[in-house]
Structure formats: C-alpha cells, structure tokens
Design an enzyme around this catalytic site. Structure first.
Site, mmCIF file in Angstrom:
data_model
loop_
_atom_site.group_PDB
_atom_site.id
_atom_site.type_symbol
_atom_site.label_atom_id
_atom_site.label_comp_id
_atom_site.label_asym_id
_atom_site.label_seq_id
_atom_site.Cartn_x
_atom_site.Cartn_y
_atom_site.Cartn_z
ATOM 1 N N VAL A 103 -24.295 -5.957 12.174
ATOM 2 C CA VAL A 103 -24.038 -7.250 12.814
ATOM 3 C C VAL A 103 -23.550 -8.229 11.745
ATOM 4 O O VAL A 103 -23.801 -8.053 10.551
ATOM 5 C CB VAL A 103 -25.302 -7.819 13.492
ATOM 6 N N CYS A 104 -22.822 -9.249 12.197
ATOM 7 C CA CYS A 104 -22.339 -10.268 11.280
ATOM 8 C C CYS A 104 -23.530 -10.991 10.646
ATOM 9 O O CYS A 104 -24.514 -11.235 11.347
ATOM 10 C CB CYS A 104 -21.458 -11.277 12.020
#
Lengths: 77, 167
Positions: A12-13
């Site tokens: 995930v970012c």
C-alpha cells in the site's frame, strides 16, 4: 523482456513507491522494469512518481482483476 | 550493501525523498558522526541524526555511542543501527563531522550556518519550536546534506527581533 520485474500488488502507499524506487536504483540507465500493481492509488501515483524522478513510462496496461502492468525505462542522473 | 527489510520500513519516508533514496539512506547509515560537547542544540541535533539512522559517537565518553536520555527517547534502537561496524575499531580514520560549530554560533550572537538555497527557519518557527530545537534541527540538516553529498556551502543568518534572517 524486461530486465527486472517487481510485484507490489500486496503493498500500500507509500510503500508501493518505496519498493519501486529502490528497485529502479538497483538497475542501470536504459534497463526496463515491469511493475505489477493493484488498486487506484498506485495506478495514479506510480507513473507520475517515476516520471518526476526522470524515468520513462513505456506502457501501462490493465490486466483485469484490478491489477495493472506498468513498464518503466530507467533513467539515472 | 543493500538496505535490510527493517531499515526499509523504518526509513521509508526518507527513502521517498528525491535527495535521499535508497543510496542516500545507506550513506546516512554508514557515516558515523561525532557529537562533541553538550548543549540543548547538540541534543536536538543528535536526536534528529540518530532518528535518521546515522550512528553517533560521543567523543566525551571515550568509547561509546551517544546514549543520552534524549537520544534514547527519540530513537530507542539507534545504537543498534550500526551497519558499518568496522569503523568502531578504527575511530581515528572514521569520517567525523564536528557539529560544535553550531554551539559556537549560538554563543556568538545567533550566527549559524545553513546550506544556501535551503528553506529558512521561519517554517520551523511556525511550528512553535524553541531556538534550540530550530538550531538543532538545522544542524542535523546541514550534517545530513554533507553526508549525502549535497550542497555544503554555508550562508550566515542572524536573529533580528526574534526572527531569523539571512545576512
């Protein structure tokens, strides 16, 4: 064939870009990196981040099941 | 030397920075910095440096990593981040950076050195930082830029009516 492949579909970012950035640093100028990603956020951000760092976006294809394939050409300096 | 997985996770926000990246983070991890002396400014600088992964050496303790309470509270595992273990046995030849410049600068009317082109401390003041925190953070920033091989030229600034300004 790309010089390297990285699968960040489980990331995930902002770790998506961290992983790709580190991989790009390990390659030489002119090499190609294939990035398998998933989700809207990396789809929006990764091509822009790569371009901002001077790399070339060669292609971006949707593979279905929410994943995409981004191909980058490495540019250093 | 490739970054370890725990280092990638811990320093990910620095790695994201264009000026740092993985190679820059490795430089920060590999460059031991000597902290010589004791002051609030140096405590803050040491805390920021340790938090960025830089191994710290306290010359005044003659043989140990700096392990003051402020450092431990900022980065509890900082003393464990020592990938360049070789330098421990050859301290005389290890690269060292003396940040005492900043302590001296503070005692000389508020003159300090910051790299040219850096955003200026007004932004830090806006966070309600004390002068010690501001100067310590800047000292750490200057050292980090030096380690990263970025611009190291200095400009002088002066505190005028409570505001830091370039000279």
């Amino acid at each position: 064939m790309p010089h390297a492949v990285i699968d960040i579909t489980s990331q995930v970012c902002p770790m998506t870009w961290v992983r790709v950035k580190l991989k790009l640093e390990s390659l030489d100028t002119g090499d190609t990196l294939e990035v398998l990603l998933k989700g809207d956020e990396p789809l929006r951000n990764l091509p822009r981040n790569a371009a901002d760092d001077g790399h070339v976006v060669k292609s971006l294809d949707t593979l279905g099941d929410g994943t995409s394939k981004l191909v980058l050409e490495v540019r250093h300096g | 030397m490739a970054l370890r997985e725990d280092q990638i996770l811990r320093y990910s926000r620095q790695i994201l920075l264009r000026e740092v990246g993985g190679r820059g983070q490795q430089k920060l991890l590999d460059a031991p910095v000597t902290v010589d002396g004791a002051s609030d400014v140096l405590d803050v600088a040491a805390a920021y440096l340790a938090a960025s992964g830089t191994p710290l050496f306290d010359r005044t303790t003659h043989g140990g990593f700096l392990a003051g309470t402020s450092l431990e509270s900022f980065a509890p595992d900082a003393v464990a981040v020592t990938p360049a273990k070789g330098w421990l046995g050859s301290f005389a030849t290890a690269p060292t950076i003396d940040v005492s410049l900043f302590r001296l600068a503070v005692s000389n009317g508020g003159l300090i050195g910051v790299p040219g082109g850096m955003p200026w401390p007004g932004e830090l003041e806006g966070q309600g930082s004390s002068d010690s925190v501001t100067l310590g953070a800047l000292a750490a920033l200057v050292v980090q830029r030096f380690v990263l091989g970025l611009e190291s030229s200095l400009v002088k600034v002066r505190n005028v009516d409570g505001r830091w300004q370039r000279e």
